[in-house]
Motif scaffolding. Structure first.
Motif, PDB file in Angstrom:
ATOM      1  N   ARG A   1       0.850  -1.188   0.000  1.00  0.00           N
ATOM      2  CA  ARG A   1       0.000   0.000   0.000  1.00  0.00           C
ATOM      3  C   ARG A   1       0.885   1.238   0.000  1.00  0.00           C
TER       4      ARG A   1
ATOM      5  N   HIS B   1      -2.519  -0.218   8.940  1.00  0.00           N
ATOM      6  CA  HIS B   1      -2.086  -1.020   7.790  1.00  0.00           C
ATOM      7  C   HIS B   1      -1.285  -2.239   8.252  1.00  0.00           C
TER       8      HIS B   1
ATOM      9  N   TYR C   1      -0.750  -5.818   5.731  1.00  0.00           N
ATOM     10  CA  TYR C   1       0.099  -5.386   4.615  1.00  0.00           C
ATOM     11  C   TYR C   1       1.556  -5.732   4.900  1.00  0.00           C
TER      12      TYR C   1
ATOM     13  N   ILE D   1       4.720  -1.116   2.939  1.00  0.00           N
ATOM     14  CA  ILE D   1       4.045   0.180   3.032  1.00  0.00           C
ATOM     15  C   ILE D   1       5.019   1.248   2.553  1.00  0.00           C
TER      16      ILE D   1
END
Length: 332
Positions: A57, A77, A82, A85
């Protein structure tokens, strides 16, 4: 809910078609494999996870209002699962945002800085769930929290302060708590991950979530006891009269968690009995504060008793999860 007919194929296999919309939304195509698990009268189907898949992301600072908001986004996140990042600094003032990124890295297990330029920072979660299954993380949290309770009582007995050490261990529990929440969210989304985490039934995820949250809250209160007792000891006040009740609180906490770890569900009823007796005993300690000459000292002591009371309540909450685990799920 859609219904599908079952067809016989080749005289030995049963075939059912998959909803086209689900196939497309899952990114599947003809020839891909599905993981299938029988659960009583139900079947669980999910795409086979590829080991090299790394959900990523990108976060642009221009869309984030404050450094505090960035901190919340990074943690969210991480918890969502995830693996990568990327934080893009598309604004002029980025110093405070970069500080937040580094602070968050210190609060989350497995997060490493892979790249950093004037334009962006790339973080990656390098953590193998198979080396740290959820129950192992829970045991680690319990061991730290148990040592915190023991050492605070020992510090009170010796008349010393260990506030920095307790604060450090409380921070370690926070890190482990975030890790477990991340694991549980991934386990609920993909059963293949839950098996790696040692979670046999996804219904246990909610129970684990409550247990680790209660341990995290207990650690917060133990830290509070350490801070307040340190201040009182520094002022020359002895708290040794609280040692008997602290030992009993510690025993209730240990019994609640260890009964779940050992699957000794009969022991949980003892936890409830001890908790009821402790609440009554704590009431006596609260009443004794009325004879304290100094209002300020009385309020500080009340803070310690409040925290001990909360530890008992959270321990009861853990025991209640154990009772829920002891009841088999009905067969439908």
């Amino acid at each position: 809910m859609e219904t599908r007919k079952i067809y016989m194929s080749g005289g030995s296999s049963y075939v059912v078609s998959l909803p086209k919309r689900w196939v497309e939304e899952s990114g599947l195509k003809s020839g891909d494999s599905l993981a299938i698990e029988a659960r009583g009268n139900s079947l669980l189907l999910e795409p086979v996870l590829k080991e090299f898949e790394n959900p990523s992301r990108e976060l642009r600072i221009s869309t984030i209002s404050t450094p505090e908001a960035l901190e919340r986004q990074l943690i969210a996140h991480y918890l969502a699962g995830y693996e990568m990042i990327k934080i893009v600094f598309d604004v002029n003032e980025s110093v405070k945002f970069r500080e937040v990124v580094r602070n968050v890295m210190n609060c989350l297990i497995g997060v490493e800085l892979m790249e950093e330029t004037s334009e962006y920072i790339l973080l990656e979660v390098l953590f193998d769930n198979r080396k740290m299954p959820t129950i192992k993380v829970l045991k680690r949290m319990h061991a730290i929290c148990k040592s915190m309770l023991e050492d605070v009582a020992r510090a009170i007995e010796d008349g010393i302060s260990i506030k920095p050490e307790i604060a450090y261990r409380e921070g370690e529990i926070d890190k482990l708590y975030f890790l477990v929440v991340r694991q549980l969210k991934c386990a609920l989304q993909f059963h293949q991950i839950s098996s790696k985490l040692g979670i046999e039934n996804t219904r246990d995820c909610l129970g684990y979530r409550v247990i680790v949250k209660n341990i995290e809250r207990i650690a917060d209160h133990v830290r509070s006891v350490a801070e307040v007792s340190s201040e009182l000891i520094t002022r020359g006040n002895s708290l040794k009269e609280y040692l008997p009740i602290m030992r009993k609180v510690e025993h209730v906490y240990n019994a609640s968690v260890e009964a779940i770890i050992d699957m000794d569900y009969e022991r949980l009823e003892e936890v409830f009995e001890m908790s009821d007796a402790l609440i009554d005993e704590l009431e006596g300690y609260f009443n004794s504060l009325f004879s304290e000459p100094s209002v300020e000292i009385a309020l500080l002591k009340k803070s310690i008793l409040d925290s001990l009371s909360r530890v008992v309540s959270y321990s009861e909450g853990i025991a209640e999860i154990g009772v829920n685990y002891s009841v088999p799920m009905p067969k439908i």
